[in-house]
Design a protein around this motif. Structure first.
Motif, PDB file in Angstrom:
ATOM      1  N   ASP A 174       0.828  -1.210   0.000  1.00 35.57           N
ATOM      2  CA  ASP A 174       0.000   0.000   0.000  1.00 35.57           C
ATOM      3  C   ASP A 174       0.860   1.257   0.000  1.00 35.57           C
ATOM      4  O   ASP A 174       0.347   2.357  -0.106  1.00 35.57           O
ATOM      5  N   ARG A 175       2.161   1.102   0.105  1.00 30.61           N
ATOM      6  CA  ARG A 175       3.027   2.289   0.137  1.00 30.61           C
ATOM      7  C   ARG A 175       3.456   2.664  -1.279  1.00 30.61           C
ATOM      8  O   ARG A 175       3.444   1.822  -2.179  1.00 30.61           O
ATOM      9  N   PRO A 176       3.861   3.955  -1.464  1.00 30.95           N
ATOM     10  CA  PRO A 176       4.298   4.357  -2.814  1.00 30.95           C
ATOM     11  C   PRO A 176       5.458   3.473  -3.286  1.00 30.95           C
ATOM     12  O   PRO A 176       6.271   3.030  -2.474  1.00 30.95           O
ATOM     13  N   ILE A 177       5.526   3.258  -4.585  1.00 33.54           N
ATOM     14  CA  ILE A 177       6.488   2.320  -5.156  1.00 33.54           C
ATOM     15  C   ILE A 177       7.939   2.736  -4.850  1.00 33.54           C
ATOM     16  O   ILE A 177       8.795   1.906  -4.597  1.00 33.54           O
ATOM     17  N   LEU A 178       8.164   4.056  -4.839  1.00 29.34           N
ATOM     18  CA  LEU A 178       9.534   4.514  -4.574  1.00 29.34           C
ATOM     19  C   LEU A 178       9.955   4.206  -3.141  1.00 29.34           C
ATOM     20  O   LEU A 178      11.106   3.866  -2.877  1.00 29.34           O
ATOM     21  N   VAL A 179       8.988   4.335  -2.231  1.00 25.20           N
ATOM     22  CA  VAL A 179       9.269   4.005  -0.826  1.00 25.20           C
ATOM     23  C   VAL A 179       9.590   2.520  -0.713  1.00 25.20           C
ATOM     24  O   VAL A 179      10.526   2.113  -0.021  1.00 25.20           O
ATOM     25  N   GLN A 180       8.819   1.705  -1.460  1.00 27.16           N
ATOM     26  CA  GLN A 180       9.077   0.255  -1.431  1.00 27.16           C
ATOM     27  C   GLN A 180      10.490  -0.048  -1.953  1.00 27.16           C
ATOM     28  O   GLN A 180      11.206  -0.876  -1.398  1.00 27.16           O
ATOM     29  N   TYR A 181      10.882   0.654  -3.022  1.00 26.26           N
ATOM     30  CA  TYR A 181      12.213   0.416  -3.592  1.00 26.26           C
ATOM     31  C   TYR A 181      13.303   0.853  -2.601  1.00 26.26           C
ATOM     32  O   TYR A 181      14.300   0.164  -2.409  1.00 26.26           O
ATOM     33  N   TRP A 182      13.048   1.997  -1.992  1.00 21.60           N
ATOM     34  CA  TRP A 182      14.040   2.523  -1.052  1.00 21.60           C
ATOM     35  C   TRP A 182      14.236   1.542   0.109  1.00 21.60           C
ATOM     36  O   TRP A 182      15.357   1.246   0.514  1.00 21.60           O
ATOM     37  N   ASP A 183      13.130   1.013   0.618  1.00 17.21           N
ATOM     38  CA  ASP A 183      13.207   0.039   1.713  1.00 17.21           C
ATOM     39  C   ASP A 183      13.980  -1.200   1.279  1.00 17.21           C
ATOM     40  O   ASP A 183      14.792  -1.742   2.021  1.00 17.21           O
ATOM     41  N   TYR A 184      13.690  -1.638   0.043  1.00 17.82           N
ATOM     42  CA  TYR A 184      14.368  -2.818  -0.478  1.00 17.82           C
ATOM     43  C   TYR A 184      15.868  -2.558  -0.579  1.00 17.82           C
ATOM     44  O   TYR A 184      16.692  -3.351  -0.126  1.00 17.82           O
ATOM     45  N   LEU A 185      16.200  -1.387  -1.154  1.00 19.22           N
ATOM     46  CA  LEU A 185      17.603  -1.055  -1.381  1.00 19.22           C
ATOM     47  C   LEU A 185      18.362  -0.937  -0.055  1.00 19.22           C
ATOM     48  O   LEU A 185      19.461  -1.478   0.098  1.00 19.22           O
ATOM     49  N   THR A 186      17.763  -0.229   0.912  1.00 22.34           N
ATOM     50  CA  THR A 186      18.459  -0.084   2.196  1.00 22.34           C
ATOM     51  C   THR A 186      18.595  -1.456   2.871  1.00 22.34           C
ATOM     52  O   THR A 186      19.615  -1.749   3.488  1.00 22.34           O
ATOM     53  N   GLY A 187      17.585  -2.296   2.701  1.00 24.44           N
ATOM     54  CA  GLY A 187      17.668  -3.664   3.235  1.00 24.44           C
ATOM     55  C   GLY A 187      18.829  -4.415   2.611  1.00 24.44           C
ATOM     56  O   GLY A 187      19.648  -5.026   3.304  1.00 24.44           O
ATOM     57  N   VAL A 188      18.933  -4.325   1.270  1.00 26.21           N
ATOM     58  CA  VAL A 188      19.994  -5.039   0.541  1.00 26.21           C
ATOM     59  C   VAL A 188      21.364  -4.586   1.039  1.00 26.21           C
ATOM     60  O   VAL A 188      22.256  -5.399   1.294  1.00 26.21           O
ATOM     61  N   LEU A 189      21.512  -3.264   1.206  1.00 27.56           N
ATOM     62  CA  LEU A 189      22.820  -2.741   1.619  1.00 27.56           C
ATOM     63  C   LEU A 189      23.178  -3.202   3.035  1.00 27.56           C
ATOM     64  O   LEU A 189      24.351  -3.259   3.389  1.00 27.56           O
ATOM     65  N   GLN A 190      22.140  -3.525   3.820  1.00 25.58           N
ATOM     66  CA  GLN A 190      22.422  -4.031   5.169  1.00 25.58           C
ATOM     67  C   GLN A 190      22.427  -5.565   5.190  1.00 25.58           C
ATOM     68  O   GLN A 190      22.438  -6.181   6.253  1.00 25.58           O
ATOM     69  N   GLY A 191      22.375  -6.155   4.021  1.00 23.76           N
ATOM     70  CA  GLY A 191      22.437  -7.622   3.947  1.00 23.76           C
ATOM     71  C   GLY A 191      21.109  -8.292   4.213  1.00 23.76           C
ATOM     72  O   GLY A 191      21.056  -9.491   4.466  1.00 23.76           O
ATOM     73  N   ASP A 192      20.001  -7.538   4.165  1.00 20.36           N
ATOM     74  CA  ASP A 192      18.691  -8.134   4.419  1.00 20.36           C
ATOM     75  C   ASP A 192      17.895  -8.166   3.110  1.00 20.36           C
ATOM     76  O   ASP A 192      17.506  -7.132   2.582  1.00 20.36           O
ATOM     77  N   LEU A 193      17.662  -9.372   2.605  1.00 16.64           N
ATOM     78  CA  LEU A 193      16.935  -9.486   1.334  1.00 16.64           C
ATOM     79  C   LEU A 193      15.456  -9.751   1.553  1.00 16.64           C
ATOM     80  O   LEU A 193      14.710  -9.997   0.618  1.00 16.64           O
ATOM     81  N   GLY A 194      15.009  -9.744   2.776  1.00 22.41           N
ATOM     82  CA  GLY A 194      13.589  -9.952   3.076  1.00 22.41           C
ATOM     83  C   GLY A 194      13.250 -11.418   3.254  1.00 22.41           C
ATOM     84  O   GLY A 194      14.124 -12.294   3.178  1.00 22.41           O
ATOM     85  N   GLU A 195      11.965 -11.687   3.466  1.00 25.79           N
ATOM     86  CA  GLU A 195      11.487 -13.052   3.680  1.00 25.79           C
ATOM     87  C   GLU A 195      10.576 -13.465   2.548  1.00 25.79           C
ATOM     88  O   GLU A 195       9.801 -12.650   2.042  1.00 25.79           O
ATOM     89  N   SER A 196      10.644 -14.732   2.172  1.00 23.17           N
ATOM     90  CA  SER A 196       9.752 -15.245   1.123  1.00 23.17           C
ATOM     91  C   SER A 196       8.294 -15.114   1.575  1.00 23.17           C
ATOM     92  O   SER A 196       7.972 -15.426   2.720  1.00 23.17           O
ATOM     93  N   PHE A 197       7.439 -14.649   0.675  1.00 28.93           N
ATOM     94  CA  PHE A 197       6.004 -14.582   1.004  1.00 28.93           C
ATOM     95  C   PHE A 197       5.454 -15.982   1.251  1.00 28.93           C
ATOM     96  O   PHE A 197       4.519 -16.176   2.003  1.00 28.93           O
ATOM     97  N   VAL A 198       6.025 -16.953   0.546  1.00 33.36           N
ATOM     98  CA  VAL A 198       5.454 -18.289   0.555  1.00 33.36           C
ATOM     99  C   VAL A 198       5.936 -19.112   1.746  1.00 33.36           C
ATOM    100  O   VAL A 198       5.147 -19.636   2.516  1.00 33.36           O
ATOM    101  N   THR A 199       7.254 -19.206   1.911  1.00 32.63           N
ATOM    102  CA  THR A 199       7.763 -20.080   2.975  1.00 32.63           C
ATOM    103  C   THR A 199       8.035 -19.322   4.265  1.00 32.63           C
ATOM    104  O   THR A 199       8.302 -19.946   5.289  1.00 32.63           O
ATOM    105  N   LYS A 200       7.991 -17.991   4.194  1.00 27.05           N
ATOM    106  CA  LYS A 200       8.232 -17.117   5.357  1.00 27.05           C
ATOM    107  C   LYS A 200       9.674 -17.239   5.866  1.00 27.05           C
ATOM    108  O   LYS A 200       9.972 -16.877   6.991  1.00 27.05           O
ATOM    109  N   LYS A 201      10.552 -17.800   5.059  1.00 26.88           N
ATOM    110  CA  LYS A 201      11.957 -17.916   5.473  1.00 26.88           C
ATOM    111  C   LYS A 201      12.781 -16.821   4.809  1.00 26.88           C
ATOM    112  O   LYS A 201      12.446 -16.381   3.708  1.00 26.88           O
TER     113      LYS A 201
END
Lengths: 335, 529
Positions: free
Chosen positions: A59-86
């Motif tokens: 529900d957030r603006p796409i740029l905010v989503q990208y920024w969150d993703y990018l900052t996550g990547v730079l900190q070594g966090d690629l997020g969790e799978s929607f499917v397996t939650k891992k």
């Protein structure tokens, strides 16, 4: 040499950011909403849709989503799978050794057969061997992987019973995964027959995955050799009375290797792509199948993270190839 | 030659090894599970790997039927108003153990309360763990239905509902209602690893979880303390094999004993293979063509009936299902109780259909038929099915344009009230209750969602609502039979087919039953050595 390496390394940075952007955009450009796909025929109410949207951050603006993703990547966090939650990171590293092991074996198969075949074809230019080899290479290059794999399975596993149908090792062997590389783990396990079983399981997938690179390497070696063989210094070497093996092996092949190494480097990308089909058919638990499933399920974090990690891997391989050039051809590193 | 020798030696080694070691049952499954906590997920592949081998439920489906019998609840009483269900729990049921956990007590009421409250209460410590999306619990309307889950004593639990709901007992046998160990959950929360509940599952089922390697293999051990008696199998292995042709080759080569989802084209060859027995059962599903009954001319029942009469269903069974299906005349499958066999299907009569359309003043009709982009048990090839329907409709002067979208888009767009055209879709039953088909797919509440015909018909709605709150099975049966008559008269769909489910197994396997709800269950299976 260090300056050369650093200059190559610097080109990494913009490519890396480009890949984060492309991987983020790629899965979002595809039609299909991950929440709707997850709900299937059952569907879900508008309220529940809104809840899940908020939970996944859509529900957030796409740029905010990208920024969150990018900052996550730079900190070594690629997020969790929607499917397996891992965490994507954990899933990638659990599966990547299988892909790498298969890719290495396929590459060894392609190089060990492709290089000599190309050299022999070049030396025998226009003769029967050359013509047969080049037509076979064309067939190999054009072979649909799916069909080729099933054909080999039916003949060698089904009819002859020489190789297992699929998987990485016989189900009778069970031991802890230490390195993720089955050849090494099976040796370390000390169980009788485990290593041979792992080798057996690698044969058909390596042949299937290595077929296209084999054809490309053979053709590339042949044309590079032909070019070098017409050079003046080869004629001189021959005139000096050097043995053909010495002329072809020592003088010609070393110089012909540069374009061949480029092709080998580029083939790593092809192998990663080819792995999707090969892994699906041979039930090979690698990242190819994982990525394919994730694209179908619109599992955004896995597709983004997986693409990024694969791209980084291919970039590292190409950087290594660039450095190898430097070693083989001093002219390049001094340029 | 050297290579050939090496390969042959390897093959001999594996054969020798297989004869030396007592073998477990190997099932060539079609994919990796999403996880091992069934309540978090919705796919059958996940339930096969979790709910069926590892867990039990308060009530259970008898394998091979949709009959509901006591499970972890030995018996239950329902209050007169149908709002209170009191369950008497089975005593002496043991949970599995693993490296990180050894249970100190048997199964009791705390486990039941934990298993439901974590899904129901937003402030429960486990509500958000592992993503916390309880899609089946939500989809079965449990948050609205259940007012409270109370512990009466250690072996008695009371569910209070806010309205009578006849399918409730069947719902409790569903996968999302698997009973987990509250003690294990507490231990994992204390250790700071609550996600282990999903990754290293502990249950009371016939097999305990040993190890899982994604996209490769899942290993289970036989639970020697299983309350219904230990399985005779020496363990269970899922060899994950996504490609159907490869599963077939593995079955032939003896690398697995049972495989699901064969290619329809391979069935004949399998049936003639002495090393393979092909078990079959009608699936609990229906494939249909749903008109948008809110759009002209499909808001006219005679137009819908005329179109239904133009479809040559037998040709669809022959071509699309390659014989592995049967013509559907009702919206529920024949294996389901209350199926009204007295109903006669619309005859295939293009001439009469054409006259009916003309009588309604519908000429030069152009319409869209939506074809799913994916293969489903109820429709193995929607594109081909749409082409056959296109041909049938052209014979009565109706021009069809076939449209398709990516699956997510397809599901999303087909829900829209102003959707243009008729849609091919279907359904596979969850709990063996007719309500799960008729109310979900054709009830007024489903409009704009799972009711793709956007059909709300008062007499039909009254019947299914009445059946939903009636506990007497005979009375419910009569109501659903009547509802099917109304459905047939109103024709919101062209019912196309119910598929037949095939399970190829090796001859040494006995006791396997094809489960109508789609699950693959290995308790009760025996393996000749």
């Amino acid at each position: 040499m260090i300056k050369y390496f650093l200059s190559k390394l610097l080109t990494f940075v913009p490519t890396f950011f480009g890949v984060t952007l492309i991987s983020f955009a790629f899965i979002r450009v595809l039609p299909g909403d991950p929440i709707i796909v997850m709900a299937g025929e059952r569907g879900l109410s508008d309220e529940r849709y809104a809840e899940l949207s908020a939970e996944y951050g859509f529900d957030r603006p796409i740029l905010v989503q990208y920024w969150d993703y990018l900052t996550g990547v730079l900190q070594g966090d690629l997020g969790e799978s929607f499917v397996t939650k891992k965490p994507v990171w954990d899933e990638f590293f659990a599966l990547f050794p299988a892909t790498l092991e298969l890719a290495l074996c396929a590459m060894v198969f392609a190089v060990v057969l492709g290089l000599p075949a190309g050299v022999i074809a070049a030396v025998n230019r226009g003769k029967l061997f050359d013509r047969t080899l080049m037509s076979t290479a064309l067939v190999g290059y054009s072979m649909p992987i799916f069909w080729w794999a099933l054909l080999l399975i039916i003949v060698f596993s089904g009819n002859l019973g020489w190789t297992p149908v699929s998987g990485r090792i016989s189900l009778l062997y069970y031991f802890d995964t230490l390195t993720g590389f089955m050849l090494i783990d099976s040796l370390l396990s000390g169980q009788d027959g485990a290593f041979m079983s792992a080798v057996n399981h690698l044969v058909l997938p390596s042949i299937v995955l290595g077929t296209i690179p084999l054809a490309v390497i053979a053709r590339q070696t042949r044309s590079a050799m032909l070019e070098v063989l017409s050079e003046d210094y080869i004629r001189t070497a021959r005139a000096k009375g050097l043995a053909p093996v010495e002329v072809n092996g020592l003088h010609a092949l070393r110089n012909a290797l540069i374009p061949v190494i480029t092709v080998i480097g580029l083939s790593v990308g092809t192998l990663m792509g080819g792995a999707i089909l090969t892994e699906t058919i041979f039930s090979w638990p690698g990242i190819g199948k994982w990525m394919l499933d994730s694209i179908f399920r619109r599992d955004y974090p896995v597709v983004q993270g997986g693409l990024l990690l694969i791209a980084v891997f291919v970039m590292i391989v190409n950087l290594t190839v660039d450095v190898l050039y430097g070693f083989i051809n001093p002219k390049i590193r001094k340029r | 030659m050297k290579l050939k020798q090496t390969l042959a030696t390897g093959a001999v080694l594996s054969v020798l090894a297989s004869s030396a070691i007592a073998a477990p049952l190997v099932y060539c499954s079609e994919g990796s599970p999403e996880g091992f906590d069934p309540a978090l997920f919705t796919s059958g592949t996940t339930f096969d790997a979790s709910s069926h081998p590892i867990y039990n439920h308060l009530t259970e489906f008898v394998t091979g039927t949709t009959e509901v019998v006591p499970g972890l609840a030995e018996s239950w009483e329902v209050s007169e108003d149908g709002l209170e269900y009191t369950f008497n729990l089975r005593q002496g049921v043991k949970f599995h153990s693993n490296d990180a956990f050894t249970p100190t007590r048997d199964f009791n009421a705390d486990d039941v309360i934990f298993s439901f409250e974590r899904q129901r209460l937003e402030d429960h410590p486990y509500h958000e763990v592992s993503g916390g999306t309880w899609e089946y619990f939500e989809g079965m309307s449990m948050p609205d239905l259940v007012v409270s889950v109370e512990k009466v004593d250690d072996y008695t639990v009371k569910f209070v509902l806010n309205r009578p709901e006849a399918p409730f007992i069947a719902n409790l046998a569903m996968d999302f209602a698997s009973i987990l160990s509250a003690e294990y959950a507490d231990a994992m929360m204390e250790a700071g690893t609550p996600e282990q509940l999903n990754q290293a599952p502990i249950g009371t089922g016939p097999f305990s979880f040993v190890a899982y390697q994604k996209d490769a293999v899942i290993r289970y051990a036989t639970n020697p303390d299983y309350w219904e008696g230990a399985s005779s199998l020496e363990g269970l292995i899922f060899a994950i094999t996504p490609d159907a042709s490869v599963r077939y080759q593995k079955l032939k080569a003896g690398e697995c004993h049972i495989m699901p989802y064969p290619n329809p084209a391979d069935i004949e060859a399998m049936k003639s293979d002495p090393d393979i027995n092909v078990l079959e059962q009608e699936g609990l599903n229906v494939g249909y063509l749903g008109y948008n009954t809110q759009q002209a001319p499909f808001d006219n029942v005679n137009v819908r009936k005329a179109l239904n009469m133009a479809i040559d269903k037998q040709a669809i069974i022959d071509v699309v299902f390659q014989g592995s299906g049967q013509i559907a005349k009702n919206p529920i499958p024949p294996t389901m109780w209350s199926y009204n066999d007295a109903i006669e299907d619309d005859p295939y009569d293009p001439e009469a259909a054409k006259s009916m359309l003309e009588a309604e003043g519908v000429t030069d009709l152009s319409m869209k038929v939506w074809a799913m982009p994916v293969q489903r048990p109820y429709n193995p090839n929607a594109r081909r099915m749409a082409e056959l329907i296109q041909e049938d409709f052209s014979e009565i002067g109706v021009d069809v344009e076939i449209v398709s979208y990516e699956w997510g888009e397809y599901l999303s767009r087909s829900r829209e009230l102003d959707r243009d055209g008729a849609i091919l879709l279907g359904w596979t039953g969850d709990n063996g209750d007719p309500d799960n088909f008729l109310a979900v797919l054709l009830g007024c509440d489903g409009i704009g969602n799972s009711n793709r015909a956007q059909w709300c018909h008062e007499p039909f709605e009254e019947l299914i609502q009445k059946a939903k709150v009636t506990t007497d099975v005979e009375e419910r049966t009569a109501l659903y039979e009547e509802a099917q008559v109304v459905f047939k008269e109103q024709a919101p769909w062209a019912t196309i087919a119910h598929s037949v489910v095939y399970m190829p197994v090796r001859p040494e396997v006995s006791g396997y039953k094809v489960h109508p709800l789609g699950g693959h269950i290995f308790y009760g299976v025996e393996l000749a050595q």
